[in-house]
Enzyme design. Structure first.
Site, short mmCIF file in Angstrom:
data_model
loop_
_atom_site.label_atom_id
_atom_site.label_comp_id
_atom_site.label_asym_id
_atom_site.label_seq_id
_atom_site.Cartn_x
_atom_site.Cartn_y
_atom_site.Cartn_z
N SER A 144 0.85 -1.19 0.00
CA SER A 144 0.00 0.00 0.00
C SER A 144 0.89 1.25 0.00
CB SER A 144 -0.97 -0.02 1.19
OG SER A 144 -1.96 0.96 1.06
N GLU A 250 -1.15 -2.19 -8.22
CA GLU A 250 -2.46 -2.54 -7.64
C GLU A 250 -3.04 -1.28 -7.02
OE1 GLU A 250 -3.38 -2.70 -4.14
OE2 GLU A 250 -1.47 -1.85 -3.52
N HIS A 320 -4.68 -5.25 -2.06
CA HIS A 320 -5.39 -5.09 -0.79
C HIS A 320 -6.37 -6.26 -0.61
CE1 HIS A 320 -3.66 -1.09 -1.08
NE2 HIS A 320 -4.09 -0.83 0.15
#
Length: 350
Positions: A144, A250, A320
């Site tokens: 992240s 992502e 995630h």
């Protein structure tokens, strides 16, 4: 609204602030070519330091991370700084940076795992002691917003860092399996296999579909992570050089039009067009139903990426989501888009 919606708004400020703190950077095109350094492999009984370089960590999430790591055979260490709250951050910029710097310098800490992600990592990039990090190489793991840390540290020091589970997600069996294979059981070559989707909520969810965008094969060092963070560093001293790299991406909770904007921004970066492969993980919460006023996630990705002619695929097991491979930044890998296969071509640890 995305929890990281404000990040891109502050990206320009990041570049300006950094140049104020580090005038020696001058031109953003300055690149580093530090020799690659691999951290030592982990073994049972090693101590993993827990840090929160972005958002604050809830006590129950911290205790869960501790418990999971203990069950995996590790000891844990963290300072009181991780328990703080400074607005949405775990602590001030200075204290978060100090925590990470001290973890690298501490000889009793064998690796560093980010307890969670969350905005804030870009604010401390110019506060890190890169010389100390270079002289005390150890594995740093997270995903992240941790994308900013792992790519910048590799760029500045040559230290291989790891895009992998954080403390709040490492309790997954698949994630633990690749964490161990990459960090504890080094192999000259390691095929990374996608997770089997047994959960109907995943199997039937379009965001988990696996498809080839552009056929072909590629080989290069792995770089990337969160699409939001990767694009937010463009135009700053921390911009990634994608030349001859395998780029993995992502994101989470970003509508297709926002994915469109970020991919369009990437396409305008000269080095991105020189990438050897583009590997999408699962963009959780990013798809929408097709309407006359909207595109699906797949339509956006195909429209933006397919014309580049670079081997590309969507739906690999990272993001995630519960199942995450551990991807080493800076390690050579091969990629087959048609077969949706990724293979590490060198050990990530020594």
């Amino acid at each position: 609204m995305s929890k990281r919606r404000s990040f891109l708004k502050s990206a320009t400020m990041l570049g300006a602030a950094t140049l104020l703190h580090q005038t020696s950077w001058g031109n953003k095109s300055i690149s580093f070519s530090e020799p690659k350094t691999k951290p030592k492999k982990l073994k049972p009984g090693d101590t993993i330091g827990l840090v929160a370089p972005g958002f604050a960590v809830k006590p129950e999430a911290l205790y869960l991370a501790e418990d999971t790591l203990h069950k995996m055979g590790f000891k844990t260490h963290y300072t009181e700084r991780i328990k703080g709250n400074y607005g949405y951050f775990s602590n001030t910029d200075e204290e978060r940076a100090k925590d990470l710097n001290e973890m690298f310098a501490n000889p009793d800490v064998d690796a560093i795992l980010c307890a969670r992600g969350g905005y804030g990592c870009t604010r401390i990039l110019d506060l890190l002691d890169y010389e100390s990090i270079k002289n005390n190489p150890k594995a740093l793991i997270g995903f992240s917003d941790i994308t900013a840390l792992i790519n910048t540290i590799y760029k500045r020091t040559g230290l291989v860092c790891f895009h992998g589970p954080v403390g709040s997600t490492i309790d997954d069996e698949y994630s633990q399996s690749y964490f161990k294979k990459v960090l504890m059981e080094p192999q000259e070559t390691l095929p990374i296999k996608n997770a089997i989707l047994n959960d109907p909520k995943q199997y039937r969810n379009s965001e988990y579909y696996r498809y080839t965008i552009t056929k072909g094969v590629g080989q290069g060092e792995l770089v990337g992570g969160s699409l939001t963070l990767v694009t937010a560093t463009i135009g700053t001293p921390y911009e990634i050089d994608f030349t001859n790299k395998l780029v993995f991406l992502e994101d989470v909770e970003e509508a297709p039009y926002r994915i469109d904007r970020m991919l369009t921004q990437l396409i305008d970066v000269d080095t991105f067009l020189k990438a050897k492969g583009i590997i999408f993980g699962v963009c959780k919460g990013c798809d929408r139903k097709r309407t006359t006023e909207n595109f699906t996630l797949r339509e956006v990705i195909m429209d933006r990426i397919a014309p580049l002619g670079i081997p590309a695929v969507y739906g690999m097991s990272f993001g995630h989501i519960p199942q995450n491979f551990t991807l080493p930044i800076g390690v050579e890998a091969s990629f087959n888009a048609y077969k949706k296969q990724l293979r590490l071509l060198e050990a990530a640890v020594s």
